[in-house]
Design a protein around this motif. Sequence first.
Motif, PDB file in Angstrom:
ATOM      1  N   LEU A  11     106.148 100.303  22.569  1.00 20.24           N
ATOM      2  CA  LEU A  11     105.279  99.275  21.997  1.00 20.24           C
ATOM      3  C   LEU A  11     103.841  99.755  21.860  1.00 20.24           C
ATOM      4  O   LEU A  11     103.149  99.400  20.906  1.00 20.24           O
ATOM      5  CB  LEU A  11     105.326  98.007  22.851  1.00 20.24           C
ATOM      6  CG  LEU A  11     106.522  97.102  22.638  1.00 20.24           C
ATOM      7  CD1 LEU A  11     106.498  95.955  23.642  1.00 20.24           C
ATOM      8  CD2 LEU A  11     106.553  96.575  21.230  1.00 20.24           C
ATOM      9  N   SER A  12     103.400 100.571  22.795  1.00 18.63           N
ATOM     10  CA  SER A  12     102.058 101.127  22.704  1.00 18.63           C
ATOM     11  C   SER A  12     101.909 101.959  21.439  1.00 18.63           C
ATOM     12  O   SER A  12     100.905 101.849  20.721  1.00 18.63           O
ATOM     13  CB  SER A  12     101.750 101.974  23.932  1.00 18.63           C
ATOM     14  OG  SER A  12     100.509 102.601  23.812  1.00 18.63           O
ATOM     15  N   MET A  30     102.272  92.250  13.455  1.00 20.88           N
ATOM     16  CA  MET A  30     102.025  92.606  14.851  1.00 20.88           C
ATOM     17  C   MET A  30     100.573  92.361  15.226  1.00 20.88           C
ATOM     18  O   MET A  30     100.277  91.836  16.297  1.00 20.88           O
ATOM     19  CB  MET A  30     102.381  94.074  15.113  1.00 20.88           C
ATOM     20  CG  MET A  30     103.846  94.355  15.199  1.00 20.88           C
ATOM     21  SD  MET A  30     104.193  96.090  15.470  1.00 20.88           S
ATOM     22  CE  MET A  30     103.529  96.346  17.091  1.00 20.88           C
TER      23      MET A  30
END
Length: 61
Positions: A11-12, A30
């Motif tokens: 996710l990073s 996002m």
Amino acid sequence: MFFVAAVLAILSGLFYAAGRHEIGSLGVAMCQYGGPFCDNPLLVLVAAGLAACWGAFVSVR
């Protein structure tokens, strides 16, 4: 807990790419909902590192 660390690390990377406008419409969505993480994906990476450390600390072998 290592699974959580891996998901947070992925996710990073996604938040980094979304913050740099490299993944198209997914990045826009996002950053709309996770704006602070798009601005500073290092927060998610630090959380991944802490989750990995915690997983190593509590693992029983």
